[in-house]
Design an enzyme around this catalytic site. Structure first.
Site, PDB file in Angstrom:
ATOM      1  N   SER A 153      57.585  44.924  56.463  1.00 32.94           N
ATOM      2  CA  SER A 153      58.810  44.869  56.716  1.00 32.94           C
ATOM      3  C   SER A 153      59.456  43.460  56.773  1.00 32.94           C
ATOM      4  O   SER A 153      58.609  42.773  57.368  1.00 32.94           O
ATOM      5  CB  SER A 153      59.491  45.786  58.099  1.00 32.94           C
ATOM      6  OG  SER A 153      60.934  45.633  58.462  1.00 32.94           O
ATOM      7  N   TYR A 166      58.377  47.205  67.512  1.00 35.79           N
ATOM      8  CA  TYR A 166      58.291  47.478  66.017  1.00 35.79           C
ATOM      9  C   TYR A 166      58.299  46.124  65.331  1.00 35.79           C
ATOM     10  O   TYR A 166      57.289  46.172  64.498  1.00 35.79           O
ATOM     11  CB  TYR A 166      59.808  48.231  65.473  1.00 35.79           C
ATOM     12  CG  TYR A 166      59.793  48.445  63.971  1.00 35.79           C
ATOM     13  CD1 TYR A 166      59.324  49.548  63.553  1.00 35.79           C
ATOM     14  CD2 TYR A 166      60.495  47.511  63.158  1.00 35.79           C
ATOM     15  CE1 TYR A 166      59.271  49.986  62.313  1.00 35.79           C
ATOM     16  CE2 TYR A 166      60.368  47.703  61.806  1.00 35.79           C
ATOM     17  CZ  TYR A 166      59.931  49.027  61.462  1.00 35.79           C
ATOM     18  OH  TYR A 166      59.728  49.381  59.944  1.00 35.79           O
TER      19      TYR A 166
END
Length: 243
Positions: A153, A166
């Site tokens: 990501s 995250y």
């Protein structure tokens, strides 16, 4: 049990019941791949993903095996890999896609250790040790064109103080790509990273209005959300370069 393995390549895609994983699975099926479709908890969604793959399949011999496994759990990872080799006759590509977002976004001054451990175990520990299991099998099989793909990501580099766990999990996963690429180069196993940006998935549905406005203001060059199909095409392009 009859194996699905034939001359067609087989990919194991984790978290393939929905979102990016389903987009990857569908795109690979359109390229003639057979698939091991992994899911964690939503069996119906996994069945729908397999059905969508079947619709896009281009060869009668393609097969789509559904396997439940929580990749954060060692026993599930072992069962997933064993099933892939028993029922699919092995795999040519592993796509480490499965991941979770925090159940609740929280400032890093307030975020809980429970959430941190859950995110790290699933997003980083899961794919890291799943790759270890798969790589050992791939080395023993010594097939041509074996590949491992990690879906990371932009959060690997972009600081989001309300999703610190995250971001750390994805930054760690980006380093895992480098580690596995270095270790497996001599084994002729390709290791790749696909790093999606702002994606239209279930994970981002709660912040859609916020990012709609930011995208309209020019946050990303194409001025649109990324899609699961975009990632699917990128993964297929990487994998089919080896065939």
């Amino acid at each position: 049990m009859q194996q699905i393995r034939d001359k067609r390549p087989v990919a194991l895609v984790t978290g393939a019941s929905r979102g990016i994983g389903r987009g990857i699975a569908e795109e690979l099926s359109a390229g003639g791949w057979s698939l091991v479709i992994n899911y964690c908890g939503n069996e119906k969604a996994a069945e729908e993903s397999a059905a969508a793959c079947q619709v896009r399949a281009i060869h009668e011999g393609q097969r789509f095996i559904i396997v439940q496994a929580d990749i954060s759990r060692a026993v599930d990872r072992e069962r997933l890999v064993e099933t892939a080799w028993t029922q699919a006759g092995g795999i040519d590509a592993l796509v480490n896609n499965a991941g979770i977002a925090p159940k609740q976004r929280a400032d890093i001054l307030e975020a809980s250790e429970t959430s941190f451990n859950e995110i790290i175990n699933t997003n980083l520990g899961g794919p890291y040790f799943l790759t270890q299991l798969v790589a050992r099998r791939m080395i023993a099989d010594a097939r041509k064109g074996q590949s491992i793909v990690f879906i990371t990501s932009v959060s690997a580099e972009t600081a989001s103080i309300n999703r610190g766990d995250y971001c750390l999990s994805k930054a760690g996963l980006a380093m895992a790509v480098k580690l596995w690429a270095t270790r497996l180069a001599a084994e002729d196993i390709g290791v790749y990273e696909v790093r999606p940006g702002i994606m239209a998935t279930d994970m981002t549905s709660a912040v859609k209005e916020k990012y709609d406005a930011l995208i309209a203001e020019g946050l990303v060059p194409q001025k649109r959300w990324g899609t699961a199909a975009d990632v699917g095409r990128a993964v297929r392009s990487l994998l089919e370069g080896d065939w």
